[in-house]
Design a protein around this motif. Structure first.
Motif, PDB file in Angstrom:
ATOM      1  N   ALA A 149      74.959  -0.580 -72.597  1.00  0.00           N
ATOM      2  CA  ALA A 149      75.433  -1.773 -73.313  1.00  0.00           C
ATOM      3  C   ALA A 149      74.284  -2.651 -73.779  1.00  0.00           C
ATOM      4  N   ALA A 150      73.239  -2.776 -72.967  1.00  0.00           N
ATOM      5  CA  ALA A 150      72.160  -3.691 -73.333  1.00  0.00           C
ATOM      6  C   ALA A 150      70.800  -3.183 -72.885  1.00  0.00           C
ATOM      7  N   THR A 151      69.873  -3.143 -73.833  1.00  0.00           N
ATOM      8  CA  THR A 151      68.453  -2.943 -73.564  1.00  0.00           C
ATOM      9  C   THR A 151      67.755  -4.002 -74.400  1.00  0.00           C
ATOM     10  N   ASN A 152      67.276  -5.057 -73.750  1.00  0.00           N
ATOM     11  CA  ASN A 152      66.790  -6.226 -74.470  1.00  0.00           C
ATOM     12  C   ASN A 152      65.405  -6.642 -73.999  1.00  0.00           C
ATOM     13  N   ASP A 153      64.744  -7.388 -74.852  1.00  0.00           N
ATOM     14  CA  ASP A 153      63.522  -8.076 -74.458  1.00  0.00           C
ATOM     15  C   ASP A 153      63.372  -9.273 -75.382  1.00  0.00           C
ATOM     16  N   VAL A 154      63.125 -10.430 -74.802  1.00  0.00           N
ATOM     17  CA  VAL A 154      62.917 -11.649 -75.578  1.00  0.00           C
ATOM     18  C   VAL A 154      61.628 -12.275 -75.096  1.00  0.00           C
ATOM     19  N   GLY A 155      60.872 -12.884 -76.013  1.00  0.00           N
ATOM     20  CA  GLY A 155      59.634 -13.474 -75.547  1.00  0.00           C
ATOM     21  C   GLY A 155      58.880 -14.284 -76.572  1.00  0.00           C
ATOM     22  N   LEU A 156      57.845 -14.927 -76.075  1.00  0.00           N
ATOM     23  CA  LEU A 156      56.896 -15.670 -76.896  1.00  0.00           C
ATOM     24  C   LEU A 156      55.595 -14.873 -76.931  1.00  0.00           C
ATOM     25  N   VAL A 157      55.224 -14.444 -78.116  1.00  0.00           N
ATOM     26  CA  VAL A 157      54.019 -13.639 -78.300  1.00  0.00           C
ATOM     27  C   VAL A 157      52.930 -14.538 -78.877  1.00  0.00           C
ATOM     28  N   THR A 158      51.759 -14.534 -78.242  1.00  0.00           N
ATOM     29  CA  THR A 158      50.623 -15.283 -78.784  1.00  0.00           C
ATOM     30  C   THR A 158      49.929 -14.389 -79.801  1.00  0.00           C
ATOM     31  N   LEU A 159      49.971 -14.806 -81.056  1.00  0.00           N
ATOM     32  CA  LEU A 159      49.401 -14.015 -82.142  1.00  0.00           C
ATOM     33  C   LEU A 159      47.879 -14.160 -82.183  1.00  0.00           C
ATOM     34  N   SER A 160      47.227 -13.271 -82.924  1.00  0.00           N
ATOM     35  CA  SER A 160      45.766 -13.284 -83.003  1.00  0.00           C
ATOM     36  C   SER A 160      45.242 -14.551 -83.668  1.00  0.00           C
ATOM     37  N   ASN A 161      46.089 -15.235 -84.461  1.00  0.00           N
ATOM     38  CA  ASN A 161      45.670 -16.474 -85.124  1.00  0.00           C
ATOM     39  C   ASN A 161      45.950 -17.709 -84.258  1.00  0.00           C
ATOM     40  N   GLY A 162      46.419 -17.480 -83.004  1.00  0.00           N
ATOM     41  CA  GLY A 162      46.665 -18.576 -82.077  1.00  0.00           C
ATOM     42  C   GLY A 162      48.063 -19.160 -82.146  1.00  0.00           C
ATOM     43  N   GLN A 163      48.815 -18.788 -83.165  1.00  0.00           N
ATOM     44  CA  GLN A 163      50.192 -19.258 -83.260  1.00  0.00           C
ATOM     45  C   GLN A 163      51.072 -18.434 -82.325  1.00  0.00           C
ATOM     46  N   HIS A 164      52.317 -18.889 -82.156  1.00  0.00           N
ATOM     47  CA  HIS A 164      53.246 -18.197 -81.272  1.00  0.00           C
ATOM     48  C   HIS A 164      54.442 -17.689 -82.051  1.00  0.00           C
ATOM     49  N   LEU A 165      54.877 -16.508 -81.697  1.00  0.00           N
ATOM     50  CA  LEU A 165      56.031 -15.866 -82.312  1.00  0.00           C
ATOM     51  C   LEU A 165      57.134 -15.756 -81.275  1.00  0.00           C
ATOM     52  N   ALA A 166      58.283 -16.351 -81.565  1.00  0.00           N
ATOM     53  CA  ALA A 166      59.462 -16.190 -80.706  1.00  0.00           C
ATOM     54  C   ALA A 166      60.231 -15.002 -81.244  1.00  0.00           C
ATOM     55  N   ILE A 167      60.521 -14.038 -80.376  1.00  0.00           N
ATOM     56  CA  ILE A 167      61.168 -12.808 -80.819  1.00  0.00           C
ATOM     57  C   ILE A 167      62.197 -12.358 -79.786  1.00  0.00           C
ATOM     58  N   ALA A 168      63.329 -11.886 -80.300  1.00  0.00           N
ATOM     59  CA  ALA A 168      64.389 -11.345 -79.444  1.00  0.00           C
ATOM     60  C   ALA A 168      64.881 -10.052 -80.074  1.00  0.00           C
ATOM     61  N   VAL A 169      64.783  -8.966 -79.327  1.00  0.00           N
ATOM     62  CA  VAL A 169      65.252  -7.671 -79.814  1.00  0.00           C
ATOM     63  C   VAL A 169      66.289  -7.138 -78.835  1.00  0.00           C
ATOM     64  N   PHE A 170      67.499  -6.926 -79.332  1.00  0.00           N
ATOM     65  CA  PHE A 170      68.615  -6.433 -78.519  1.00  0.00           C
ATOM     66  C   PHE A 170      69.045  -5.076 -79.060  1.00  0.00           C
ATOM     67  N   VAL A 171      69.096  -4.078 -78.202  1.00  0.00           N
ATOM     68  CA  VAL A 171      69.652  -2.772 -78.553  1.00  0.00           C
ATOM     69  C   VAL A 171      70.969  -2.669 -77.787  1.00  0.00           C
ATOM     70  N   SER A 172      72.075  -2.625 -78.534  1.00  0.00           N
ATOM     71  CA  SER A 172      73.399  -2.736 -77.915  1.00  0.00           C
ATOM     72  C   SER A 172      74.210  -1.456 -78.019  1.00  0.00           C
ATOM     73  N   ASP A 173      74.924  -1.154 -76.943  1.00  0.00           N
ATOM     74  CA  ASP A 173      75.869  -0.027 -76.898  1.00  0.00           C
ATOM     75  C   ASP A 173      75.258   1.244 -77.477  1.00  0.00           C
ATOM     76  N   SER A 174      74.079   1.576 -76.982  1.00  0.00           N
ATOM     77  CA  SER A 174      73.328   2.710 -77.512  1.00  0.00           C
ATOM     78  C   SER A 174      73.480   3.946 -76.635  1.00  0.00           C
ATOM     79  N   GLN A 175      73.568   5.093 -77.299  1.00  0.00           N
ATOM     80  CA  GLN A 175      73.591   6.368 -76.594  1.00  0.00           C
ATOM     81  C   GLN A 175      72.217   7.035 -76.598  1.00  0.00           C
ATOM     82  N   ALA A 176      71.232   6.344 -77.151  1.00  0.00           N
ATOM     83  CA  ALA A 176      69.865   6.879 -77.166  1.00  0.00           C
ATOM     84  C   ALA A 176      69.266   6.823 -75.765  1.00  0.00           C
TER      85      ALA A 176
END
Length: 198
Positions: A149-176
């Motif tokens: 049903a859920a394989t997720n990861d959410v986070g704040l990534v510190t980019l090479s330019n010093g800025q921050h990227l908020a990212i959320a990736v959800f893989v839902s109801d997967s048979q992989a």
């Protein structure tokens, strides 16, 4: 301890009778994804819906905490009552980055615990350059009848330019497979890194 949830990563049957500090429970819950620690902390709050109400109080909607980890483990249909949208997760991450709703020391502790996360190392962090700082939290459900049903990861990534990227990736109801699901998350994170590091 009758709060022990089957499959907890740290707090298991061998930990019965042991006392833990609040800081230890937070570490186990956030950094180690321990379900028992999560339930103990939810019990300290009173009930799961208090988390939802708190989030709504700081303007974050579409994240619902309705059930404990133990309840999720006892009835697989319950897992769909607890939910978040990727957009809501990104709003929450931005609020964390800006310190909204948290004291400065609580914000620092939470970011430290998320940076020390030991789970999902092949997800958001999987294809990012070595040494990239990623404060993240994974989520994974059990696989039932070949579907996860859920394989997720959410986070704040510190980019090479010093800025921050908020990212959320959800893989839902997967048979992989686990490998494929995690690779999808890693590839999305790398594409975002490449785009926003320019």
């Amino acid at each position: 301890m009758n709060d022990i949830v089957q499959g907890s990563r740290v707090l298991d049957e061998n930990s019965q009778g042991t006392e833990y500090s609040l800081a230890e429970l937070l570490k186990y819950m956030v950094s180690d994804s321990d379900n028992t620690a999560c339930d103990v902390l939810l019990k300290l709050l009173g009930e799961p819906k208090i988390v939802t109400e708190y989030l709504q109080g700081i303007g974050i909607n579409n994240i619902v905490v309705a059930n404990t980890e133990k309840e999720l483990g006892q009835d697989s249909s319950v897992q769909y009552r607890n939910y978040a949208t990727p957009d809501a997760a990104v709003v929450l991450l931005r609020a964390l980055h800006e310190g909204q709703g948290l004291s400065e020391s609580s914000q620092a502790l939470l970011l430290q615990l998320m940076t020390e996360t030991s789970t999902g190392l092949k997800r958001l962090k999987g294809l990012l350059p070595n040494g990239t700082v990623v404060a993240h939290k994974t989520g994974t459900s059990v696989t039932i009848n070949g579907a996860t049903a859920a394989t997720n990861d959410v986070g704040l990534v510190t980019l090479s330019n010093g800025q921050h990227l908020a990212i959320a990736v959800f893989v839902s109801d997967s048979q992989a497979t686990d490998v494929i699901r995690e690779d999808v998350i890693a590839k999305v994170a790398r594409a975002a890194w490449d785009e926003w590091s320019r």
